[in-house]
Scaffold this motif. Structure first.
Motif, PDB file in Angstrom:
ATOM      1  N   PHE A   1      -7.519   0.248   4.142  1.00  0.00           N
ATOM      2  CA  PHE A   1      -8.678   0.710   4.889  1.00  0.00           C
ATOM      3  C   PHE A   1      -8.297   1.921   5.749  1.00  0.00           C
ATOM      4  CE2 PHE A   1     -10.931  -0.135   9.045  1.00  0.00           C
ATOM      5  CZ  PHE A   1     -12.167   0.351   8.674  1.00  0.00           C
ATOM      6  N   ALA A   2      -7.168   1.854   6.438  1.00  0.00           N
ATOM      7  CA  ALA A   2      -6.699   2.962   7.270  1.00  0.00           C
ATOM      8  C   ALA A   2      -6.368   4.175   6.409  1.00  0.00           C
ATOM      9  CB  ALA A   2      -5.478   2.531   8.078  1.00  0.00           C
ATOM     10  N   ASP A   3      -5.817   3.942   5.229  1.00  0.00           N
ATOM     11  CA  ASP A   3      -5.487   5.043   4.320  1.00  0.00           C
ATOM     12  C   ASP A   3      -6.755   5.741   3.820  1.00  0.00           C
ATOM     13  OD1 ASP A   3      -3.636   6.662   2.886  1.00  0.00           O
ATOM     14  OD2 ASP A   3      -4.041   5.487   1.079  1.00  0.00           O
ATOM     15  N   VAL A   4      -7.788   4.964   3.496  1.00  0.00           N
ATOM     16  CA  VAL A   4      -9.071   5.549   3.072  1.00  0.00           C
ATOM     17  C   VAL A   4      -9.660   6.369   4.217  1.00  0.00           C
ATOM     18  CG1 VAL A   4     -11.462   5.033   2.408  1.00  0.00           C
ATOM     19  CG2 VAL A   4      -9.582   3.817   1.316  1.00  0.00           C
ATOM     20  N   TYR A   5      -9.598   5.827   5.420  1.00  0.00           N
ATOM     21  CA  TYR A   5     -10.117   6.553   6.582  1.00  0.00           C
ATOM     22  C   TYR A   5      -9.339   7.858   6.796  1.00  0.00           C
ATOM     23  CZ  TYR A   5     -11.270   7.836  11.335  1.00  0.00           C
ATOM     24  OH  TYR A   5     -11.654   8.538  12.441  1.00  0.00           O
ATOM     25  N   ALA A   6      -8.016   7.788   6.723  1.00  0.00           N
ATOM     26  CA  ALA A   6      -7.195   8.990   6.913  1.00  0.00           C
ATOM     27  C   ALA A   6      -7.498  10.038   5.841  1.00  0.00           C
ATOM     28  CB  ALA A   6      -5.714   8.616   6.899  1.00  0.00           C
ATOM     29  N   ALA A   7      -7.669   9.607   4.598  1.00  0.00           N
ATOM     30  CA  ALA A   7      -8.001  10.544   3.519  1.00  0.00           C
ATOM     31  C   ALA A   7      -9.368  11.175   3.758  1.00  0.00           C
ATOM     32  CB  ALA A   7      -7.965   9.832   2.168  1.00  0.00           C
ATOM     33  N   ALA A   8     -10.331  10.387   4.237  1.00  0.00           N
ATOM     34  CA  ALA A   8     -11.668  10.921   4.518  1.00  0.00           C
ATOM     35  C   ALA A   8     -11.612  11.946   5.650  1.00  0.00           C
ATOM     36  CB  ALA A   8     -12.626   9.791   4.872  1.00  0.00           C
ATOM     37  N   VAL A   9     -10.855  11.641   6.703  1.00  0.00           N
ATOM     38  CA  VAL A   9     -10.733  12.572   7.829  1.00  0.00           C
ATOM     39  C   VAL A   9      -9.981  13.824   7.403  1.00  0.00           C
ATOM     40  CG1 VAL A   9      -9.674  12.894  10.116  1.00  0.00           C
ATOM     41  CG2 VAL A   9     -10.976  10.823   9.617  1.00  0.00           C
ATOM     42  N   ARG A  10      -8.934  13.660   6.606  1.00  0.00           N
ATOM     43  CA  ARG A  10      -8.170  14.798   6.117  1.00  0.00           C
ATOM     44  C   ARG A  10      -9.053  15.734   5.286  1.00  0.00           C
ATOM     45  NH1 ARG A  10      -4.067  11.744   5.001  1.00  0.00           N
ATOM     46  NH2 ARG A  10      -4.713  11.256   2.896  1.00  0.00           N
ATOM     47  N   THR A  11      -9.916  15.159   4.475  1.00  0.00           N
ATOM     48  CA  THR A  11     -10.758  15.943   3.574  1.00  0.00           C
ATOM     49  C   THR A  11     -11.989  16.511   4.280  1.00  0.00           C
ATOM     50  OG1 THR A  11     -10.071  14.516   1.757  1.00  0.00           O
ATOM     51  CG2 THR A  11     -12.009  15.868   1.382  1.00  0.00           C
ATOM     52  N   HIS A  12     -12.620  15.738   5.153  1.00  0.00           N
ATOM     53  CA  HIS A  12     -13.904  16.121   5.725  1.00  0.00           C
ATOM     54  C   HIS A  12     -13.913  16.271   7.245  1.00  0.00           C
ATOM     55  CE1 HIS A  12     -15.752  15.532   1.823  1.00  0.00           C
ATOM     56  NE2 HIS A  12     -15.072  14.402   1.734  1.00  0.00           N
ATOM     57  N   GLY A  13     -12.812  16.034   7.897  1.00  0.00           N
ATOM     58  CA  GLY A  13     -12.783  16.117   9.352  1.00  0.00           C
ATOM     59  C   GLY A  13     -13.471  14.911   9.984  1.00  0.00           C
ATOM     60  N   LEU A  14     -13.846  15.054  11.241  1.00  0.00           N
ATOM     61  CA  LEU A  14     -14.446  13.941  11.974  1.00  0.00           C
ATOM     62  C   LEU A  14     -15.965  13.898  11.882  1.00  0.00           C
ATOM     63  CD1 LEU A  14     -12.247  13.947  15.205  1.00  0.00           C
ATOM     64  CD2 LEU A  14     -12.119  12.391  13.259  1.00  0.00           C
TER      65      LEU A  14
ATOM     66  N   VAL B   1       0.839  -1.203   0.000  1.00  0.00           N
ATOM     67  CA  VAL B   1       0.000   0.000   0.000  1.00  0.00           C
ATOM     68  C   VAL B   1       0.872   1.252   0.000  1.00  0.00           C
ATOM     69  CG1 VAL B   1      -1.725   1.319   1.290  1.00  0.00           C
ATOM     70  CG2 VAL B   1      -1.920  -1.160   1.108  1.00  0.00           C
ATOM     71  N   LEU B   2       1.892   1.287   0.852  1.00  0.00           N
ATOM     72  CA  LEU B   2       2.757   2.465   0.922  1.00  0.00           C
ATOM     73  C   LEU B   2       3.563   2.645  -0.361  1.00  0.00           C
ATOM     74  CD1 LEU B   2       4.024   2.279   4.618  1.00  0.00           C
ATOM     75  CD2 LEU B   2       2.097   3.575   3.672  1.00  0.00           C
ATOM     76  N   GLY B   3       3.991   1.537  -0.961  1.00  0.00           N
ATOM     77  CA  GLY B   3       4.715   1.622  -2.235  1.00  0.00           C
ATOM     78  C   GLY B   3       3.841   2.158  -3.352  1.00  0.00           C
ATOM     79  N   ALA B   4       2.605   1.691  -3.415  1.00  0.00           N
ATOM     80  CA  ALA B   4       1.666   2.195  -4.425  1.00  0.00           C
ATOM     81  C   ALA B   4       1.411   3.681  -4.208  1.00  0.00           C
ATOM     82  CB  ALA B   4       0.362   1.413  -4.374  1.00  0.00           C
ATOM     83  N   LYS B   5       1.286   4.072  -2.968  1.00  0.00           N
ATOM     84  CA  LYS B   5       1.052   5.482  -2.652  1.00  0.00           C
ATOM     85  C   LYS B   5       2.270   6.327  -3.036  1.00  0.00           C
ATOM     86  CE  LYS B   5      -0.990   8.246   0.888  1.00  0.00           C
ATOM     87  NZ  LYS B   5      -2.099   8.238   1.751  1.00  0.00           N
ATOM     88  N   ALA B   6       3.470   5.802  -2.793  1.00  0.00           N
ATOM     89  CA  ALA B   6       4.694   6.518  -3.160  1.00  0.00           C
ATOM     90  C   ALA B   6       4.810   6.705  -4.668  1.00  0.00           C
ATOM     91  CB  ALA B   6       5.916   5.775  -2.619  1.00  0.00           C
ATOM     92  N   LEU B   7       4.235   5.766  -5.415  1.00  0.00           N
ATOM     93  CA  LEU B   7       4.256   5.866  -6.873  1.00  0.00           C
ATOM     94  C   LEU B   7       3.123   6.734  -7.411  1.00  0.00           C
ATOM     95  CD1 LEU B   7       5.112   2.159  -7.739  1.00  0.00           C
ATOM     96  CD2 LEU B   7       6.615   4.154  -7.903  1.00  0.00           C
ATOM     97  N   GLY B   8       2.293   7.266  -6.509  1.00  0.00           N
ATOM     98  CA  GLY B   8       1.215   8.155  -6.927  1.00  0.00           C
ATOM     99  C   GLY B   8      -0.114   7.482  -7.165  1.00  0.00           C
ATOM    100  N   THR B   9      -0.213   6.198  -6.861  1.00  0.00           N
ATOM    101  CA  THR B   9      -1.470   5.471  -7.022  1.00  0.00           C
ATOM    102  C   THR B   9      -2.104   5.312  -5.653  1.00  0.00           C
ATOM    103  OG1 THR B   9      -0.466   4.225  -8.806  1.00  0.00           O
ATOM    104  CG2 THR B   9      -2.510   3.368  -7.906  1.00  0.00           C
ATOM    105  N   SER B  10      -3.157   6.075  -5.399  1.00  0.00           N
ATOM    106  CA  SER B  10      -3.803   6.001  -4.099  1.00  0.00           C
ATOM    107  C   SER B  10      -5.302   5.794  -4.277  1.00  0.00           C
ATOM    108  CB  SER B  10      -3.537   7.277  -3.292  1.00  0.00           C
ATOM    109  OG  SER B  10      -4.221   7.234  -2.080  1.00  0.00           O
ATOM    110  N   ILE B  11      -5.744   4.594  -3.982  1.00  0.00           N
ATOM    111  CA  ILE B  11      -7.163   4.275  -4.079  1.00  0.00           C
ATOM    112  C   ILE B  11      -7.963   5.161  -3.137  1.00  0.00           C
ATOM    113  CG2 ILE B  11      -8.874   2.466  -3.637  1.00  0.00           C
ATOM    114  CD1 ILE B  11      -6.717   0.457  -4.512  1.00  0.00           C
ATOM    115  N   SER B  12      -7.397   5.432  -1.968  1.00  0.00           N
ATOM    116  CA  SER B  12      -8.128   6.207  -0.969  1.00  0.00           C
ATOM    117  C   SER B  12      -8.461   7.611  -1.458  1.00  0.00           C
ATOM    118  CB  SER B  12      -7.326   6.278   0.329  1.00  0.00           C
ATOM    119  OG  SER B  12      -6.077   6.877   0.103  1.00  0.00           O
TER     120      SER B  12
END
Length: 182
Positions: free
Chosen positions: A123-136, A51-62
């Protein structure tokens, strides 16, 4: 009241993430041999690295998922935010249960750890992206996380009995009910 439910929901999602990482960690270190323990820890770290490698390459499903759900119609939220993640959770749980029953215990456990950690990290990355974008606050962006946890939990609750691993859970229960009626 909305603040209470929002905080409760976020707390439950975070607890689910931590519990899943913890459970996978226990599986990784509870091996009979040192070599098997190393292989399981390798599976654990590899799941995170994918997951972290894909994110580092710019591919982020979240990021893609959160953006898609931010300005969507209810049908899109229902499909992308609920149906697909719930199905993914149920399919993963089915695969875990099936693998534990049909393959050797060590290989099944390694696959379980790798795929489980990979899924929980995503799953944690999707949650973090949602919180980053929309808060709690309660928001449709949290729907995939909720649906994933619920789908996985319901499948496991209805199909896996660790005290009787030979039974096929839901299938046997349905078969028994049909047998009683006929």
């Amino acid at each position: 009241m909305s603040i209470f439910f929002s905080l409760l929901l976020n707390a439950l999602v975070v607890i689910a993430i931590i519990a899943q990482f913890f459970f996978m960690g226990i599986l990784a270190v509870e091996a009979k041999s040192r070599t098997e323990r190393y292989i399981r820890v390798l599976a654990y770290t590899s799941g995170i690295l994918v997951v972290l490698g894909a994110k580092a390459l710019g591919t982020s499903i979240s990021t893609i998922l959160v953006r898609a759900l931010s300005n969507s119609r209810p049908i899109t939220i229902g499909l992308l935010g609920v149906a697909i993640p719930a199905a993914a959770g149920a399919i993963m749980a089915w695969y875990f249960v099936r693998t534990m029953r049909t393959r050797g215990a060590n290989i099944a456990t390694r696959v379980l750890i790798f795929i489980g950690v990979l899924a929980v990290t995503q799953f944690a990355d999707v949650y973090a992206a949602a919180v980053r974008t929309h808060g709690l606050r309660l928001d449709p962006a949290l729907a995939p996380n909720i649906a994933f946890v619920v789908g996985m939990s319901i499948y496991v609750m209805l199909t896996w009995d660790p005290e009787n691993p030979q039974e096929d859970g839901l299938k046997d229960a349905i078969r028994k009910l049909k047998g009683r009626r006929s």
